[in-house]
Design an enzyme around this catalytic site. Structure first.
Site, mmCIF file in Angstrom:
data_model
loop_
_atom_site.group_PDB
_atom_site.id
_atom_site.type_symbol
_atom_site.label_atom_id
_atom_site.label_comp_id
_atom_site.label_asym_id
_atom_site.label_seq_id
_atom_site.Cartn_x
_atom_site.Cartn_y
_atom_site.Cartn_z
ATOM 1 N N HIS A 1 -0.125 -11.033 17.249
ATOM 2 C CA HIS A 1 -1.331 -10.769 17.051
ATOM 3 C C HIS A 1 -1.933 -12.336 17.901
ATOM 4 C CE1 HIS A 1 -5.472 -10.873 15.500
ATOM 5 N NE2 HIS A 1 -4.604 -10.035 14.848
ATOM 6 N N GLU B 1 -12.347 -2.132 16.521
ATOM 7 C CA GLU B 1 -11.487 -2.961 16.644
ATOM 8 C C GLU B 1 -11.022 -2.682 18.307
ATOM 9 O OE1 GLU B 1 -8.805 -3.603 14.033
ATOM 10 O OE2 GLU B 1 -10.388 -4.294 12.267
ATOM 11 N N GLU C 1 5.589 0.258 6.608
ATOM 12 C CA GLU C 1 5.550 -0.146 8.568
ATOM 13 C C GLU C 1 7.736 -0.397 8.912
ATOM 14 O OE1 GLU C 1 5.153 -4.936 10.347
ATOM 15 O OE2 GLU C 1 4.685 -4.161 8.112
ATOM 16 N N GLY D 1 -9.223 -3.467 7.962
ATOM 17 C CA GLY D 1 -9.334 -2.078 7.357
ATOM 18 C C GLY D 1 -8.662 -0.918 7.922
ATOM 19 N N ALA E 1 1.033 -1.367 0.290
ATOM 20 C CA ALA E 1 0.143 -0.048 -0.357
ATOM 21 C C ALA E 1 1.016 1.219 0.122
ATOM 22 C CB ALA E 1 -0.934 -0.075 0.920
ATOM 23 N N ARG F 1 1.488 -1.071 18.658
ATOM 24 C CA ARG F 1 0.454 0.067 17.187
ATOM 25 C C ARG F 1 -1.160 -0.512 17.645
ATOM 26 N NH1 ARG F 1 -1.934 -2.544 12.771
ATOM 27 N NH2 ARG F 1 -1.375 -4.821 12.805
ATOM 28 N N ARG G 1 -3.642 -4.872 21.678
ATOM 29 C CA ARG G 1 -3.078 -6.118 21.252
ATOM 30 C C ARG G 1 -2.186 -6.528 22.526
ATOM 31 N NH1 ARG G 1 -2.491 -5.505 14.590
ATOM 32 N NH2 ARG G 1 -5.250 -5.565 14.422
ATOM 33 N N HIS H 1 3.419 -9.779 13.955
ATOM 34 C CA HIS H 1 2.963 -9.630 13.159
ATOM 35 C C HIS H 1 3.306 -8.161 12.705
ATOM 36 C CE1 HIS H 1 -1.458 -8.248 10.826
ATOM 37 N NE2 HIS H 1 -1.739 -7.651 12.043
#
Length: 540
Positions: free
Chosen positions: A247, A125, A378, A56, A22, A389, A293, A354
């Site tokens: 994760h 989330e 990243e 997302g 991305a 994060r 997380r 993750h």
């Protein structure tokens, strides 16, 4: 007699982008109307972390939400180590980033309101106080990547080079040239044609993270920290590499390769259960399954070790089957392939490496310490994530800093500097390896001791053991690298062991527990460390 040196193919562009996720593709599209751009991909152009991102992109799009709330949530998740300037810059540019993707044609999930109007469906989330996560069902990354790739293939000023892995950056200093040091390109291995030269006055690292340094990871195989290692070798500072995010919920199955079960499953009511069916997250955090997380991953790790269990379970079967299939079609179908029906039963899950929260130090223009070199996504340390994060801030960071890098690059002098004479890659004194087993053995050893000693819970003794082993491996791999022709596996291993060394050194410097860095020797947070990232600078 020394055999003649083969002539390397030489490519000239205005901007060289190493990485096709991305961040890299967004930057290429912003630059394409004005610059000639090369985009390198290690394998097929879609084979990166973006393609596999399920959850997302976070952005403030609801009238009940606010930019200030998004900033506050991000700062809270970052446990006192976020750079507030970076957080505000990213959050403020979030809505425009989503609109840009919509204009490109990304098929985000929508919902019809009672009055018949249609708007983007927003989910929630962990760590978010509002619904602000835009998504394309449960395959957002694929929708974004497919759209960006399609646009890039049609752009006349973008050249896409698949099956090309960067070997190292080329700088004026390395060429022995006088004057200020700067990045001028990269040596790149074309898997079918040997090492080539890509020359450009602007080089951008968009190579993703380094989670494959661990035995269990949700990332694709290419997440080997290439950009971080190359920038480090070129003299750039690296920060906060002790903060590797695990994760909490990857599918526990021998053939699933740690298939990710999106955090959105918990956001929509999924519950974590012990093997006997009892919930446990309420004992670790009042937010339960919606805690950040790092807290969820540590809770799972604690319960697995306490019970000697191989996994815990994630259950959303109490929701209507059509709701589950409608919100998570990809997860539902993929789990069926492994014999699990999430509409009827809980899923076995374990934590897996993750996301890399640290990286190459950059400013808000995405510039690194080396003139002409940028880092986005990243690969970069912008200060956004701090010690942890928050979910769905990662793709947002890719989009925002891709535009920031584009704006800075386009603000520079449009005149292309004269081409330099760059020596071809010299393979006159190396041979093809007859001991490939060394690479595979070292790869396996590295990932196992990083998992055992530098994982979710650490101690000083474990870190010292890891440092001893990584020192031995680095010496062995350097010796191997100097004697044999480069291959994809060797380049990735060389980068991974360098990143492992950086992670260990950062972890040993932080004598407190904060966010993703948890050590039994220093279990409390040290207020004196608030706002102080761990920054390493290469010697020499």
């Amino acid at each position: 007699m020394t055999p003649p040196q083969a002539k390397s193919a030489v490519h000239h562009h205005d901007v060289l982008i190493i990485g096709s996720g991305a961040a890299g593709l967004s930057l290429a599209l912003h630059l394409a109307p004005h610059r000639r751009v090369a985009v390198l991909s290690k394998g097929p152009i879609t084979e990166g972390s973006t393609f596999y991102a399920q959850g997302g992109i976070s952005a403030v799009l609801d009238d009940k939400d606010s930019l200030e709330a998004h900033v506050r949530d991000t700062l809270t998740a970052g446990a006192g180590l976020c750079d507030e300037r970076s957080v505000r810059y990213t959050v403020e540019h979030g809505p425009a980033s989503i609109r840009w993707l919509q204009d490109l044609g990304v098929p985000f999930t929508e919902e019809t309101l009672a009055d018949g109007s249609i708007q983007l469906h927003l989910t929630r989330e962990g760590g978010h106080s509002h619904r602000r996560v835009v998504h394309a069902a449960d395959a957002t990354g694929r929708a974004v990547e497919d759209t960006l790739v399609g646009q890039a293939r049609r752009a006349p000023n973008i050249e896409l080079f698949e099956q090309h892995i960067a070997v190292d950056l080329i700088t004026r200093e390395k060429l022995g040239l006088d004057g200020p040091n700067r990045c001028v390109g990269a040596y790149v291995l074309d898997r079918s044609n040997g090492v080539e030269i890509f020359q450009a006055p602007c080089v951008v690292l968009a190579t993703g993270g380094a989670s494959k340094v661990y035995l269990y990871s949700s990332n694709p195989d290419g997440s080997t920290g290439d950009g971080i290692a190359m920038a480090w070798r070129a003299g750039c500072r690296v920060a906060n590499m002790e903060f590797m995010q695990f994760h909490p919920t990857c599918l526990y199955h021998p053939r699933a390769k740690s298939f990710l079960i999106s955090e959105a499953v918990r956001g929509e009511g999924g519950r974590l259960l012990l093997p006997d069916g009892q919930p446990f997250m309420h004992r670790f955090d009042p937010r339960g399954e919606l805690a950040p997380r790092d807290i969820v991953a540590r809770a799972i790790d604690h319960e697995m070790k306490r019970l000697g269990a191989d996994c815990v379970y994630l259950d959303i079967s109490h929701k209507p089957a059509e709701f589950v299939k409608g919100h998570f079609p990809t997860i539902h179908e993929r789990c069926l392939e492994f014999g699990f029906d999430i509409t009827r039963e809980p899923l076995p899950v374990v934590p897996a490496a993750h996301y890399t929260c640290g990286g190459v130090v950059t400013d808000l223009d995405a510039r690194t310490d080396l003139e002409g070199l940028y880092a986005i996504g990243e690969t970069a340390y912008t200060g956004l994530h701090g010690a942890n994060r928050m979910a769905s801030n990662s793709l947002l960071e890719c989009l925002v800093f891709a535009r920031a890098a584009a704006e800075h690059i386009l603000s520079r002098d449009t005149a292309t500097p004269p081409a330099l004479t760059i020596p071809a890659w010299d393979e006159s004194r190396v041979t093809d390896s007859d001991e490939e087993v060394v690479v595979s053995h070292n790869w396996d050893e590295l990932r196992r001791f990083m998992w055992d000693y530098v994982g979710i819970v650490r101690t000083t003794k474990r870190l010292e053991r890891a440092q001893h082993r990584v020192d031995l491996l680095m010496a062995e791999i350097d010796e191997y690298y100097s004697h044999f022709r480069v291959t994809n596996d060797l380049l990735e291993l060389r980068n991974l062991v360098m990143v492992a060394d950086i992670i260990i050194r950062c972890a040993m410097q932080r004598r407190e527990s904060r966010g993703l860095h948890y050590t039994l020797d220093y279990p409390e947070r040290d207020p004196a460390q608030d706002g102080r990232p761990t920054v390493l600078k290469p010697t020499g």
